[in-house]
Design a protein around this motif. Structure first.
Motif, mmCIF file in Angstrom:
data_model
loop_
_atom_site.group_PDB
_atom_site.id
_atom_site.type_symbol
_atom_site.label_atom_id
_atom_site.label_comp_id
_atom_site.label_asym_id
_atom_site.label_seq_id
_atom_site.Cartn_x
_atom_site.Cartn_y
_atom_site.Cartn_z
ATOM 1 N N GLU A 129 0.696 -1.715 -0.301
ATOM 2 C CA GLU A 129 -0.018 -0.421 0.034
ATOM 3 C C GLU A 129 0.921 1.299 0.471
ATOM 4 O OE1 GLU A 129 -2.695 -0.355 3.084
ATOM 5 O OE2 GLU A 129 -3.937 -1.843 2.021
ATOM 6 N N ALA A 130 0.752 1.885 0.787
ATOM 7 C CA ALA A 130 1.437 3.496 1.564
ATOM 8 C C ALA A 130 3.277 3.031 2.134
ATOM 9 C CB ALA A 130 0.479 4.405 1.745
ATOM 10 N N SER A 131 3.272 1.962 2.430
ATOM 11 C CA SER A 131 4.780 1.678 2.584
ATOM 12 C C SER A 131 5.410 1.015 1.940
ATOM 13 C CB SER A 131 4.070 1.014 3.979
ATOM 14 O OG SER A 131 3.947 1.286 5.134
ATOM 15 N N LEU A 132 6.723 1.307 2.171
ATOM 16 C CA LEU A 132 8.187 0.629 1.828
ATOM 17 C C LEU A 132 8.385 -0.201 3.110
ATOM 18 C CD1 LEU A 132 10.346 -0.324 -0.353
ATOM 19 C CD2 LEU A 132 11.244 2.130 0.198
ATOM 20 N N ARG A 133 9.138 -1.484 2.966
ATOM 21 C CA ARG A 133 9.546 -1.832 3.649
ATOM 22 C C ARG A 133 10.773 -2.528 3.505
ATOM 23 N NH1 ARG A 133 6.345 -6.332 4.266
ATOM 24 N NH2 ARG A 133 7.291 -7.977 3.217
ATOM 25 N N ILE A 134 11.396 -2.262 4.218
ATOM 26 C CA ILE A 134 13.294 -2.638 3.678
ATOM 27 C C ILE A 134 13.785 -3.630 4.525
ATOM 28 C CG2 ILE A 134 15.734 -1.790 3.325
ATOM 29 C CD1 ILE A 134 14.065 0.912 2.851
ATOM 30 N N GLU A 135 14.158 -4.661 4.841
ATOM 31 C CA GLU A 135 14.350 -5.992 5.426
ATOM 32 C C GLU A 135 15.906 -6.415 4.957
ATOM 33 O OE1 GLU A 135 11.581 -9.709 5.581
ATOM 34 O OE2 GLU A 135 10.661 -8.229 3.564
ATOM 35 N N TYR A 136 16.419 -6.669 6.541
ATOM 36 C CA TYR A 136 17.724 -7.087 5.971
ATOM 37 C C TYR A 136 18.036 -8.280 6.667
ATOM 38 C CZ TYR A 136 18.575 -1.437 6.107
ATOM 39 O OH TYR A 136 18.557 -0.673 6.294
ATOM 40 N N LYS A 137 18.856 -9.610 5.806
ATOM 41 C CA LYS A 137 19.185 -10.817 6.171
ATOM 42 C C LYS A 137 20.650 -10.804 5.916
ATOM 43 C CE LYS A 137 15.183 -13.255 4.849
ATOM 44 N NZ LYS A 137 14.214 -14.523 4.050
ATOM 45 N N VAL A 138 21.083 -10.529 7.305
ATOM 46 C CA VAL A 138 22.498 -11.396 7.974
ATOM 47 C C VAL A 138 22.329 -12.506 7.853
ATOM 48 C CG1 VAL A 138 25.081 -10.217 8.994
ATOM 49 C CG2 VAL A 138 23.461 -8.757 8.744
ATOM 50 N N PHE A 156 12.635 -2.542 8.741
ATOM 51 C CA PHE A 156 12.108 -0.550 8.961
ATOM 52 C C PHE A 156 10.961 -0.346 8.030
ATOM 53 C CE2 PHE A 156 15.409 0.349 6.609
ATOM 54 C CZ PHE A 156 14.710 1.773 5.923
ATOM 55 N N SER A 157 10.506 0.692 8.045
ATOM 56 C CA SER A 157 9.572 1.110 6.800
ATOM 57 C C SER A 157 9.336 2.199 7.117
ATOM 58 C CB SER A 157 7.545 0.410 6.502
ATOM 59 O OG SER A 157 7.442 1.252 8.031
ATOM 60 N N ILE A 158 8.986 2.862 5.775
ATOM 61 C CA ILE A 158 8.799 3.795 5.524
ATOM 62 C C ILE A 158 7.237 4.272 4.799
ATOM 63 C CG2 ILE A 158 9.556 6.431 3.895
ATOM 64 C CD1 ILE A 158 12.422 4.758 3.506
ATOM 65 N N LYS A 159 6.245 5.006 5.074
ATOM 66 C CA LYS A 159 5.049 5.158 5.480
ATOM 67 C C LYS A 159 4.760 6.516 4.697
ATOM 68 C CE LYS A 159 0.532 4.110 6.839
ATOM 69 N NZ LYS A 159 -0.381 3.488 7.311
ATOM 70 N N ILE A 160 4.105 5.992 3.854
ATOM 71 C CA ILE A 160 3.291 8.234 2.695
ATOM 72 C C ILE A 160 2.303 8.572 3.380
ATOM 73 C CG2 ILE A 160 3.429 9.930 0.951
ATOM 74 C CD1 ILE A 160 6.168 8.241 1.646
ATOM 75 N N VAL A 161 2.178 9.230 4.079
ATOM 76 C CA VAL A 161 0.794 9.966 5.156
ATOM 77 C C VAL A 161 0.195 10.968 5.232
ATOM 78 C CG1 VAL A 161 1.387 7.922 7.023
ATOM 79 C CG2 VAL A 161 2.663 10.397 7.310
#
Length: 283
Positions: free
Chosen positions: A118-127, A278-283
């Motif tokens: 939807e209006a969010s970009l989720r950014i995941e890290y796997k180490v 973490f995520s960046i959401k456009i609000v």
């Protein structure tokens, strides 16, 4: 080389160099990521790995042997491979190699997974620790949110009411000097003077999110529940603000240099995988 993902609300573009997000636009073509003007700061959203911040003398030790890493580590300057792609998601991979092993003597895979919801970009890290020994590391984000209006038109709103104690940098290292960010109803008006001494560094926060307000209205929300530390930073007169969820931070002047004993360091057991997001959401 770039990869673009999209849904009905947002479009995100990621550069394979550093797996760096460089554009996040809504369906009205409004850009939410800093343009990367080198007159101020030529990055957009670099990945910080295997350290966050600066090491004392850019040096650390493992088992008594010295190694050297520059600020924020090497991942942001390396080419990632695109290993999975759908319309709204993309996964990038960086594998340890002869070059990385000279700077960081551990076999690893770092994955960055970008997903639009939807209006969010989720950014995941796997180490992924691919070695038979424990691996010390830090990881962090550094997204620069574009602020198209005057800086004074913006404010932060922290999720929870708390004492916002932050640490000052001296010669790029964490000092023992602290200040408290004054708030009114969890709000902090933006002012370039806040950043006269570089970034605001919060080792711990109760808040798991921060909302940027534009003219007192929600603009962008950053959720960082998996990250205990946070950096906030900009350059004087630049039209961006970096909201930086961190697992780790710069050395202190008293640091011994042993990476396993570094304040804020994580340790990953042999053949294990670490995951955060973490995520960046456009609000």
């Amino acid at each position: 080389m770039n990869t673009t993902i999209s849904n009905s609300v947002l479009t995100a573009s990621i550069n394979h160099s550093g797996a760096e997000l460089f554009s996040l636009k809504d369906n009205q073509n409004k850009e939410y990521i800093w343009e990367g003007n080198p007159d101020f700061w030529g990055k957009h959203s670099p990945v910080l790995f295997p350290i966050v911040g600066t090491l004392k003398n850019n040096t650390y030790t493992i088992d008594g042997k010295e190694y050297h890493l520059t600020r924020h580590g090497f991942a942001r300057d390396m080419e990632f491979e695109l290993i999975a792609k759908t319309e709204n998601s993309a996964t990038f991979s960086l594998q340890s190699n002869e070059e990385t092993l000279k700077k960081y003597p551990f076999e690893f895979e770092l994955q960055l997974i970008y997903t639009l919801e939807e209006a969010s970009l989720r950014i995941e890290y796997k180490v992924i620790n691919k070695a038979a020994v424990k691996m010390p590391f830090s990881i962090g984000a550094h997204p620069a949110i574009a602020l198209p209006e005057k800086f004074k038109n913006y404010a932060f709103e922290f999720e929870k009411e708390e004492t916002l104690k932050y640490y000052l940098l001296e010669n790029d290292l964490i000092s023992n000097n602290t200040r408290v960010l004054e708030t009114s109803h969890n709000l902090v008006p933006l002012d370039y003077k806040l950043f006269e001494n570089d970034a605001l560094i919060f080792k711990t926060l109760k808040s798991n999110s921060l909302t940027i307000l534009e003219n007192s209205k929600p603009y962008v929300k950053v959720d960082f529940e998996d990250f205990p530390s946070l950096g906030i930073w900009t350059k004087d007169q630049a039209h961006f603000i970096c909201i930086e969820p961190w697992l780790g931070y710069s050395d202190t002047a008293e640091n011994s240099g042993d990476l396993f004993k570094k304040e804020g360091i994580l340790t990953l057991e042999a053949n294990q995988t670490f995951h955060s997001k973490f995520s960046i959401k456009i609000v």
